[in-house]
Motif scaffolding. Structure first.
Motif, PDB file in Angstrom:
ATOM      1  N   MET A   1      14.674 -36.835 -29.448  1.00 14.07           N
ATOM      2  CA  MET A   1      13.820 -35.731 -29.031  1.00 14.07           C
ATOM      3  C   MET A   1      14.634 -34.450 -28.870  1.00 14.07           C
ATOM      4  SD  MET A   1      11.124 -37.204 -26.302  1.00 14.07           S
ATOM      5  CE  MET A   1      12.424 -37.933 -25.313  1.00 14.07           C
ATOM      6  N   SER A   2      13.962 -33.350 -29.088  1.00 15.56           N
ATOM      7  CA  SER A   2      14.623 -32.065 -28.949  1.00 15.56           C
ATOM      8  C   SER A   2      15.060 -31.873 -27.501  1.00 15.56           C
ATOM      9  CB  SER A   2      13.658 -30.951 -29.354  1.00 15.56           C
ATOM     10  OG  SER A   2      14.167 -29.704 -28.989  1.00 15.56           O
ATOM     11  N   LYS A   3      16.160 -31.157 -27.323  1.00 17.76           N
ATOM     12  CA  LYS A   3      16.654 -30.940 -25.956  1.00 17.76           C
ATOM     13  C   LYS A   3      16.153 -29.621 -25.389  1.00 17.76           C
ATOM     14  CE  LYS A   3      19.026 -34.726 -25.370  1.00 17.76           C
ATOM     15  NZ  LYS A   3      17.920 -35.459 -26.060  1.00 17.76           N
ATOM     16  N   LYS A   4      15.435 -28.863 -26.217  1.00 14.11           N
ATOM     17  CA  LYS A   4      14.899 -27.584 -25.749  1.00 14.11           C
ATOM     18  C   LYS A   4      13.764 -27.800 -24.756  1.00 14.11           C
ATOM     19  CE  LYS A   4      14.053 -23.918 -28.067  1.00 14.11           C
ATOM     20  NZ  LYS A   4      13.572 -22.965 -29.112  1.00 14.11           N
ATOM     21  N   GLY A   5      13.533 -26.799 -23.929  1.00 14.53           N
ATOM     22  CA  GLY A   5      12.430 -26.873 -22.975  1.00 14.53           C
ATOM     23  C   GLY A   5      11.111 -26.529 -23.637  1.00 14.53           C
ATOM     24  N   ILE A   6      10.053 -26.699 -22.876  1.00  9.54           N
ATOM     25  CA  ILE A   6       8.694 -26.432 -23.364  1.00  9.54           C
ATOM     26  C   ILE A   6       8.197 -25.130 -22.745  1.00  9.54           C
ATOM     27  CG2 ILE A   6       6.340 -27.339 -23.477  1.00  9.54           C
ATOM     28  CD1 ILE A   6       7.707 -29.596 -24.534  1.00  9.54           C
ATOM     29  N   LEU A   7       7.594 -24.290 -23.572  1.00  6.60           N
ATOM     30  CA  LEU A   7       7.004 -23.051 -23.072  1.00  6.60           C
ATOM     31  C   LEU A   7       5.529 -23.316 -22.757  1.00  6.60           C
ATOM     32  CD1 LEU A   7       7.289 -20.023 -22.531  1.00  6.60           C
ATOM     33  CD2 LEU A   7       6.757 -19.611 -24.952  1.00  6.60           C
ATOM     34  N   VAL A   8       5.148 -23.068 -21.515  1.00  5.67           N
ATOM     35  CA  VAL A   8       3.788 -23.389 -21.077  1.00  5.67           C
ATOM     36  C   VAL A   8       3.059 -22.127 -20.621  1.00  5.67           C
ATOM     37  CG1 VAL A   8       2.382 -24.754 -19.482  1.00  5.67           C
ATOM     38  CG2 VAL A   8       4.605 -25.638 -20.250  1.00  5.67           C
ATOM     39  N   VAL A   9       1.910 -21.887 -21.200  1.00  2.00           N
ATOM     40  CA  VAL A   9       1.054 -20.791 -20.773  1.00  2.00           C
ATOM     41  C   VAL A   9       0.022 -21.380 -19.826  1.00  2.00           C
ATOM     42  CG1 VAL A   9      -0.731 -19.201 -21.542  1.00  2.00           C
ATOM     43  CG2 VAL A   9       1.351 -19.501 -22.903  1.00  2.00           C
ATOM     44  N   TYR A  25       3.813 -28.774  -8.558  1.00  3.62           N
ATOM     45  CA  TYR A  25       4.499 -29.276  -9.752  1.00  3.62           C
ATOM     46  C   TYR A  25       5.988 -28.918  -9.745  1.00  3.62           C
ATOM     47  CZ  TYR A  25       5.817 -30.312 -14.468  1.00  3.62           C
ATOM     48  OH  TYR A  25       6.471 -30.841 -15.552  1.00  3.62           O
ATOM     49  N   LEU A  26       6.303 -27.688  -9.353  1.00  5.03           N
ATOM     50  CA  LEU A  26       7.707 -27.246  -9.341  1.00  5.03           C
ATOM     51  C   LEU A  26       8.516 -28.017  -8.294  1.00  5.03           C
ATOM     52  CD1 LEU A  26       7.316 -23.371  -9.713  1.00  5.03           C
ATOM     53  CD2 LEU A  26       8.031 -25.006 -11.469  1.00  5.03           C
ATOM     54  N   ARG A  27       7.866 -28.380  -7.204  1.00  7.33           N
ATOM     55  CA  ARG A  27       8.516 -29.154  -6.165  1.00  7.33           C
ATOM     56  C   ARG A  27       8.965 -30.509  -6.735  1.00  7.33           C
ATOM     57  NH1 ARG A  27       7.405 -32.712  -2.637  1.00  7.33           N
ATOM     58  NH2 ARG A  27       5.272 -33.064  -3.358  1.00  7.33           N
ATOM     59  N   ARG A  28       8.118 -31.080  -7.597  1.00  4.30           N
ATOM     60  CA  ARG A  28       8.432 -32.399  -8.153  1.00  4.30           C
ATOM     61  C   ARG A  28       9.368 -32.324  -9.347  1.00  4.30           C
ATOM     62  NH1 ARG A  28       2.504 -34.745  -9.478  1.00  4.30           N
ATOM     63  NH2 ARG A  28       1.480 -34.446  -7.463  1.00  4.30           N
ATOM     64  N   SER A  29       9.345 -31.223 -10.083  1.00  4.76           N
ATOM     65  CA  SER A  29      10.057 -31.145 -11.369  1.00  4.76           C
ATOM     66  C   SER A  29      11.089 -30.039 -11.364  1.00  4.76           C
ATOM     67  CB  SER A  29       9.051 -30.877 -12.492  1.00  4.76           C
ATOM     68  OG  SER A  29       8.041 -31.842 -12.462  1.00  4.76           O
ATOM     69  N   PRO A  30      12.281 -30.357 -10.875  1.00  8.86           N
ATOM     70  CA  PRO A  30      13.308 -29.312 -10.768  1.00  8.86           C
ATOM     71  C   PRO A  30      13.701 -28.744 -12.130  1.00  8.86           C
ATOM     72  CG  PRO A  30      14.164 -31.486 -10.124  1.00  8.86           C
ATOM     73  CD  PRO A  30      12.728 -31.667 -10.421  1.00  8.86           C
ATOM     74  N   LYS A  31      13.307 -29.432 -13.178  1.00  7.85           N
ATOM     75  CA  LYS A  31      13.626 -28.993 -14.531  1.00  7.85           C
ATOM     76  C   LYS A  31      12.752 -27.810 -14.970  1.00  7.85           C
ATOM     77  CE  LYS A  31      13.772 -30.938 -19.107  1.00  7.85           C
ATOM     78  NZ  LYS A  31      13.592 -32.093 -19.969  1.00  7.85           N
ATOM     79  N   ALA A  32      11.611 -27.649 -14.308  1.00 11.59           N
ATOM     80  CA  ALA A  32      10.669 -26.596 -14.695  1.00 11.59           C
ATOM     81  C   ALA A  32      10.903 -25.328 -13.872  1.00 11.59           C
ATOM     82  CB  ALA A  32       9.238 -27.079 -14.509  1.00 11.59           C
ATOM     83  N   VAL A  33      10.650 -24.199 -14.488  1.00  3.05           N
ATOM     84  CA  VAL A  33      10.734 -22.923 -13.768  1.00  3.05           C
ATOM     85  C   VAL A  33       9.513 -22.076 -14.113  1.00  3.05           C
ATOM     86  CG1 VAL A  33      13.240 -22.705 -13.530  1.00  3.05           C
ATOM     87  CG2 VAL A  33      12.140 -21.975 -15.663  1.00  3.05           C
ATOM     88  N   CYS A  34       9.173 -21.178 -13.198  1.00  2.38           N
ATOM     89  CA  CYS A  34       8.141 -20.203 -13.504  1.00  2.38           C
ATOM     90  C   CYS A  34       8.833 -18.936 -13.967  1.00  2.38           C
ATOM     91  CB  CYS A  34       7.305 -19.898 -12.264  1.00  2.38           C
ATOM     92  SG  CYS A  34       5.860 -20.933 -12.148  1.00  2.38           S
ATOM     93  N   GLY A  95      17.101 -26.155 -21.873  1.00  6.16           N
ATOM     94  CA  GLY A  95      16.320 -27.376 -21.693  1.00  6.16           C
ATOM     95  C   GLY A  95      15.338 -27.310 -20.543  1.00  6.16           C
ATOM     96  N   ARG A  96      15.150 -26.108 -19.990  1.00  3.34           N
ATOM     97  CA  ARG A  96      14.178 -25.985 -18.901  1.00  3.34           C
ATOM     98  C   ARG A  96      12.796 -25.703 -19.469  1.00  3.34           C
ATOM     99  NH1 ARG A  96      15.411 -24.716 -13.791  1.00  3.34           N
ATOM    100  NH2 ARG A  96      17.523 -25.210 -13.173  1.00  3.34           N
ATOM    101  N   ASP A  97      11.769 -26.264 -18.827  1.00  6.10           N
ATOM    102  CA  ASP A  97      10.396 -25.947 -19.192  1.00  6.10           C
ATOM    103  C   ASP A  97      10.031 -24.664 -18.463  1.00  6.10           C
ATOM    104  OD1 ASP A  97      10.292 -28.373 -20.579  1.00  6.10           O
ATOM    105  OD2 ASP A  97       9.781 -29.444 -18.738  1.00  6.10           O
ATOM    106  N   VAL A  98       9.531 -23.704 -19.207  1.00  2.40           N
ATOM    107  CA  VAL A  98       9.223 -22.401 -18.614  1.00  2.40           C
ATOM    108  C   VAL A  98       7.714 -22.205 -18.559  1.00  2.40           C
ATOM    109  CG1 VAL A  98       9.538 -19.912 -18.778  1.00  2.40           C
ATOM    110  CG2 VAL A  98      11.381 -21.458 -19.509  1.00  2.40           C
ATOM    111  N   ILE A  99       7.212 -21.987 -17.361  1.00  2.00           N
ATOM    112  CA  ILE A  99       5.769 -21.827 -17.172  1.00  2.00           C
ATOM    113  C   ILE A  99       5.438 -20.360 -16.943  1.00  2.00           C
ATOM    114  CG2 ILE A  99       3.766 -22.531 -15.807  1.00  2.00           C
ATOM    115  CD1 ILE A  99       5.353 -25.079 -15.091  1.00  2.00           C
ATOM    116  N   LEU A 100       4.545 -19.847 -17.766  1.00  2.00           N
ATOM    117  CA  LEU A 100       4.079 -18.473 -17.611  1.00  2.00           C
ATOM    118  C   LEU A 100       2.699 -18.499 -16.983  1.00  2.00           C
ATOM    119  CD1 LEU A 100       4.762 -17.035 -21.205  1.00  2.00           C
ATOM    120  CD2 LEU A 100       6.221 -16.871 -19.195  1.00  2.00           C
ATOM    121  N   GLU A 101       2.599 -18.050 -15.743  1.00  2.00           N
ATOM    122  CA  GLU A 101       1.274 -17.958 -15.115  1.00  2.00           C
ATOM    123  C   GLU A 101       0.719 -16.579 -15.448  1.00  2.00           C
ATOM    124  OE1 GLU A 101       1.117 -18.438 -10.816  1.00  2.00           O
ATOM    125  OE2 GLU A 101      -0.919 -17.615 -10.866  1.00  2.00           O
TER     126      GLU A 101
END
Lengths: 203, 203
Positions: A1-9, A25-34, A95-101
């Motif tokens: 699997m790719s090691k890049k993070g996922i961009l989430v809108v 979600y961020l509390r549970r998933s330290p890998k994700a950032v807003c 490799g971080r998942d980036v969430i755009l609110e």
């Protein structure tokens, strides 16, 4: 699997509970950032530069637009608001998942530029429930509530443009669903082109 | 969200570990079932009708084909093998997720008939690892292994047609991923058309 993070809108009408779901979600998933937005509006008491927003001058923002360094932006009440490309690109590479609110118009811009982005729309279980949540805040008069509901109607009408719908009935379950969607995306064909090519080349 | 179950097509080369992943997943998810195939081949000692296969006559199978009552089938060594539509339809209606463990040609037939089906391809982490797993069984001679590897090559080449790729490095993690994919599908736009229409009609 790719090691890049996922961009989430991540969008949804005001009152749908986007912020609460994200916090959980961020509390549970330290890998994700807003992603922290940039804005030209003045810093308000209690706000911290780089945490609530990146506060920049109008000139700096317009230069970012010219350089293609904002992946979506809007002007509201005479101020720019937008998502700076640099940190997002860097975090995805790490490799971080980036969430755009972001709201629905910004989401359209991101989808157009990043077809690989995952788009998620948060919905109240019923529109009646949204009405209740917006009315129940008790901080706004009737006219303001009416305006918010009208905006919500326009936003909800955009839901069919999103890849996924997360119904926010119970916050922890909505956060579970957000997690499933992001983890599933890591297994998507789209995200595994390289791996597939790689294994095909070994056969 | 819709209360119907999700139809899952689950394929992958022999040796990729489909059976082990499914057993682990079914143990955790009592809501999911594996579709039991129908076949015209003779029942072997230890096999139970309705558990390992639905054993039917050639005439009965051909009648099912004519009636559109098999959603995919193939003929192999003079015997028919296929997935009967009736039980699958019933289980989906009951809200159960139905997993079809089928080979790549059957998967094509299902995708053509049920575009809403979720398709998942299980992959070994590397082709070398698949070679090792097929060789390590020690139950087959070199020629049989060569034939299996050739089939595996043809199958792996079909991976790009599937919605999702599950890499089977650690079985429990592969079963996790299968779960994420199925739960995410429940939130997909495709699966929530009715809910979206419903909420739009309330606005």
């Amino acid at each position: 699997m790719s090691k890049k993070g996922i961009l989430v809108v991540f969008s949804g009408p005001s009152g749908a509970g986007k912020g609460t779901i994200l916090a959980e979600y961020l509390r549970r998933s330290p890998k994700a950032v807003c992603s922290v937005s940039a804005t030209t509006r003045k810093l308000r008491p209690g706000e911290v530069d780089g945490v609530h927003y990146h506060f920049v001058t109008r000139e700096a923002f317009e230069e970012m637009i010219r350089q293609g360094e904002v992946i979506e932006y809007t002007e509201y009440n005479g101020n720019y608001y937008g998502s700076p490309a640099g940190p997002i690109r860097r975090q995805l590479e790490e490799g971080r998942d980036v969430i755009l609110e972001i709201e629905v118009k910004g989401a359209q811009q991101v989808r157009a530029k990043f077809p690989e982005a995952l788009s998620i729309f948060v919905m109240p279980p019923t529109f009646e429930e949204l009405r209740r949540r917006l009315t129940g805040r008790g901080t706004e008069n009737e006219e303001q509530i009416r305006a918010r509901l009208q905006t919500a109607r326009v936003e909800v009408a955009m839901a069919p443009d999103y890849d996924y719908i997360v119904v926010n009935d119970v916050v922890s379950e909505a956060a579970d669903r957000l997690g499933y969607i992001i983890e599933a995306a890591r297994c998507s064909r789209k995200f595994n082109q390289e791996f597939i090519q790689d294994i095909l080349s070994q056969t």
